[in-house]
Motif scaffolding. Structure first.
Motif, mmCIF file in Angstrom:
data_model
loop_
_atom_site.group_PDB
_atom_site.id
_atom_site.type_symbol
_atom_site.label_atom_id
_atom_site.label_comp_id
_atom_site.label_asym_id
_atom_site.label_seq_id
_atom_site.Cartn_x
_atom_site.Cartn_y
_atom_site.Cartn_z
ATOM 1 N N GLU A 1 14.396 36.495 44.693
ATOM 2 C CA GLU A 1 14.296 36.387 46.148
ATOM 3 C C GLU A 1 12.890 36.725 46.649
ATOM 4 O O GLU A 1 12.441 36.172 47.655
ATOM 5 N N ASP A 2 12.196 37.590 45.942
ATOM 6 C CA ASP A 2 10.839 37.950 46.358
ATOM 7 C C ASP A 2 9.894 36.747 46.333
ATOM 8 O O ASP A 2 9.092 36.569 47.246
ATOM 9 N N VAL B 1 10.258 33.743 49.111
ATOM 10 C CA VAL B 1 9.654 33.849 50.449
ATOM 11 C C VAL B 1 8.654 32.706 50.621
ATOM 12 O O VAL B 1 8.571 32.084 51.672
ATOM 13 N N ASP B 2 7.910 32.433 49.566
ATOM 14 C CA ASP B 2 7.004 31.285 49.492
ATOM 15 C C ASP B 2 7.375 30.562 48.195
ATOM 16 O O ASP B 2 6.757 30.793 47.158
#
Length: 184
Positions: free
Chosen positions: A50-51, A54-55
């Motif tokens: 998930e980190d 973000v991009d």
């Protein structure tokens, strides 16, 4: 002329000489004219995180776009430790995230498990079906497709055996009707 539906095919085995890939290709050749099977590669997807979403990495974006442009999903999987291979589970995670933006939701699907063993990947098939319920993928119930003894499906030239053809033909024909039934 009838509508042609494009189906994303996710092959759980990454091996070059994968029996699952051979079955997926055979199903593509057996598919009725209203169904176009397109293998969407999963081997280059970074593990879902998930980190980094973000991009999103290019591989995530490409995979999601490939799935969005289809009208159905076909999962062709071996069984690893009574479940699906990690690469396939990762692809499911990538496609179903971010939460609420799943590219799988509402697309009709089917599962065929392929194994050299006698049980035909029963455990993987049912584990995958459990995930598909959560993902809102209406899954073809019949015919069930657990293909055991997969090493005998093809001859030395890689051609599908005449013994295997009727079952796979029945499966892909039923799936084509399933996909058409769930459109619009």
């Amino acid at each position: 002329m009838s509508q042609v539906y494009t189906v994303a095919v996710l092959v759980g085995s990454l091996r070059k000489a994968s029996l699952n890939r051979k079955v997926a290709q055979a199903l593509g050749e057996l598919a009725p004219s209203n169904l176009k099977l397109k293998i969407v590669e999963i081997g280059d997807l970074p593990l879902y995180n998930e980190d980094i979403d973000v991009d999103p990495p290019a591989a995530y974006k490409h995979f999601r776009e490939e799935i969005k442009g289809t009208q159905g999903l076909l999962f062709v999987t071996p069984e690893y430790n009574r479940s699906v291979p990690g690469a396939l589970k990762n692809a499911i995670d990538v496609g179903s995230r971010p939460y609420g933006q799943s590219v799988f939701s509402g697309k009709p699907g089917a599962v065929i498990s392929v194994s050299p063993g006698a049980v035909g990947g029963f455990g993987a098939n049912h584990h995958l079906r459990q995930s598909l319920v959560f993902l809102d993928v209406p899954c073809l119930q019949q015919p069930e497709a657990y293909v055991g003894g997969a090493a005998t499906l093809f001859d030395e030239q890689g051609k599908l055996s005449e013994k295997a053809r009727p079952f796979l033909q029945g499966f892909i024909d039923a799936f084509a009707k399933w996909v058409a039934r769930h459109q619009g």
